[in-house]
Write an enzyme that holds these catalytic residues in place. Structure first.
Site, PDB file in Angstrom:
ATOM      1  CB  SER A 323      -0.635   0.037   1.074  1.00  0.00           C
ATOM      2  OG  SER A 323      -1.984   0.736   1.216  1.00  0.00           O
ATOM      3  CE  LYS A 348      -4.936  -1.843   0.988  1.00  0.00           C
ATOM      4  NZ  LYS A 348      -4.941  -0.602   0.207  1.00  0.00           N
ATOM      5  CD  GLN A 352      -8.951   0.405   0.382  1.00  0.00           C
ATOM      6  OE1 GLN A 352      -7.664   0.146   1.407  1.00  0.00           O
ATOM      7  NE2 GLN A 352      -8.865  -0.308  -0.556  1.00  0.00           N
TER       8      GLN A 352
END
Length: 494
Positions: A323, A348, A352
């Site tokens: 991420s 990733k 979110q």
């Protein structure tokens, strides 16, 4: 059918949905005012209002279909053999909608779980200290946290958790599984895992502890007369960027000749934190990041930095870098041509946001794709290093499972191969690494047992196996034979 009851339930369900949409928009508008000068990721107020209107229109169009949900609710309430709690059904419906998306990062968190989530971001928490995700329906370790019980016990990225204290986690959502794993400091939990490439399941006992969220660690090395700064980032939390910037400034004042940013095992965190770090290094003439919204519209984001640093920078990554860590690595790689050393990262590529349901519960929903400066999406592929470097073989040794009899002379077993890797890593040369317990392996075991005040048998029982694993983990955690870091420094000093 009780028409009045059905009508009331329908109104309640619609109120929940409309409430979520309204809260989401309000949260976004607040985010716009607070983040414009920092991340640049919020949409304009006008776009948000249009989006809210669109979502309400979709809601109205699907009112007829929502009655199907209400029918199911009423059928269960009026016909199921046992009494069912209304809240259980509503939360189950929410969970089902989210699970149908097939996105492991879109999840529902009830009030208690949300409190734990906030606690984990803001300060510290109690548990085993591992970032987990749902991958292909399996609760999977992304990375153990530095110096955590999970790291000390030998958990590794991509380990799949099957049971917790003998209870299967199959069918649980991510946060239900996490709640089983977490617990009070000092309590013990037994986790059964499947490790890719290992035939047998592994059972690992872990003593839970307090997990402090220190995220910035600094080290200095003198190499060939050059000062190399090494900053390890274990996650991206609220204070990470500020602390990182302060440490960089200190190193620059000392005349730093090169910087290693180590995000190995860093599972990610807050997007604004990595953005603020990138703004320290990526010049204004190229984007440090691109964001793609649900409509496919791409937005590019730039810093105000006029000139690049006058020293080289290397980013260290591995399979546990995910991420925000991947954003950092690929942005420095593509925007500034800085080297990336290590192994391919986790993969990733989504962002979110949390949307309050109004009662303390929250939906964490995937809202955006993040793209590299050149527009590449690394999701499920990861960031590839420019200089690939593995760690020594013993870093990948698996915990040894002694089921019945000790491992002994003239036996062959995959566990013996791990024993031999550990012995070699601890400088007790077994002479071979193929899983056959020969005379050389026996002598290495005897020497290890003697040095560690164990009964000298030349066989590996559970006691010897545990001491082997403990000694090896101590060596790994002390940074011995860190070939990836050595390679990063070599790249900097060339």
């Amino acid at each position: 059918m009780n028409i009045k009851k059905r009508y009331i339930v329908l109104i309640a369900f619609i109120a929940i949905v409309i409430g979520a949409v309204g809260t989401y928009a309000a949260g976004q508008l607040f985010s716009n005012f607070s983040n414009n000068s920092n991340s640049g990721l919020a949409s304009t107020d006008r776009d948000l209002l249009l989006e809210l209107a669109d979502q309400q229109e979709v809601l109205e169009e699907n009112m007829g279909e929502m009655s199907k949900v209400v029918n199911a609710f009423t059928i269960i309430k009026e016909n199921y053999v046992e009494e069912v709690d209304d809240n259980q059904l509503i939360e189950g419906a929410i969970q089902g909608m989210l699970q149908s998306l097939g996105d492991p990062y879109t999840v529902y968190m009830d009030k208690e779980t949300m409190e734990q989530f906030n606690e984990q971001i803001e300060s510290s928490f109690e548990g085993i200290g591992a970032e987990v995700s749902m991958v292909n329906g399996n609760v999977t370790i992304v990375a153990p946290i530095k110096d955590s019980p999970a790291e000390k016990a030998g958990l590794k990225p991509n380990d799949q958790i099957l049971t917790v204290d003998g209870e299967s986690v199959e069918g649980l959502d991510l946060y239900e599984a996490v709640n089983k794993i977490r617990g009070e400091k000092g309590s013990e939990v037994t986790i059964e895992i499947r490790r890719p490439g290992v035939e047998d399941l592994l059972s690992i006992d872990i003593t839970r502890d307090s997990i402090p969220l220190q995220t910035v660690y600094v080290e200095e090395k003198e190499t060939d007369g050059k000062l190399i700064g090494i900053i390890e980032l274990t996650s991206f939390s609220e204070n990470t960027a500020k602390e990182f910037a302060a440490e960089v400034e200190k190193l620059e004042e000392k005349g730093m000749d090169g910087l290693v940013i180590d995000v190995r095992g860093n599972p990610g965190g807050l997007l604004p934190a990595v953005e603020e770090i990138l703004k320290l290094f990526v010049t204004k003439d190229t984007p440090y990041l691109q964001i793609e919204d649900p409509t496919g519209k791409k937005s590019r984001y730039f810093s105000d930095l006029e000139t690049a640093k006058d020293y080289p920078i290397v980013t260290l990554i591995n399979e546990g870098s995910a991420s925000a860590s991947e954003i950092l690595a690929v942005s420095l790689k593509e925007a500034m041509n800085y080297e990336v050393v290590g192994t391919t990262s986790f993969g990733k590529g989504t962002v979110q946001q949390t949307v309050s349901m109004g009662d303390g519960s929250t939906i964490k929903i995937t809202r955006f794709k993040w793209l590299s400066p050149e527009g590449n999406w690394i999701h499920e592929d990861g960031v590839e290093p420019t200089v690939e470097q593995e760690m020594p073989d013993y870093y990948y040794a698996n915990p040894v499972q002694v089921k019945d009899d000790p491992f002994a002379y003239n036996e062959s077993d995959p566990n013996i191969e791990d024993i031999q890797l550990m012995l070699e890593g601890l400088d007790y040369n077994p002479g071979r690494l193929d899983g056959y317990f020969d005379e050389g392996t026996k002598k290495a075991v005897e020497a290890f047992q003697k040095d560690n005040e164990l009964e000298v048998t030349g066989e590996v029982d559970q006691s010897t196996a545990e001491v082997l694993q403990t000694k090896l983990m101590e060596k790994v955690r002390n940074g011995a034979d860190d070939l990836q870091l050595e390679k990063a420094i070599e790249v900097l000093t060339k």
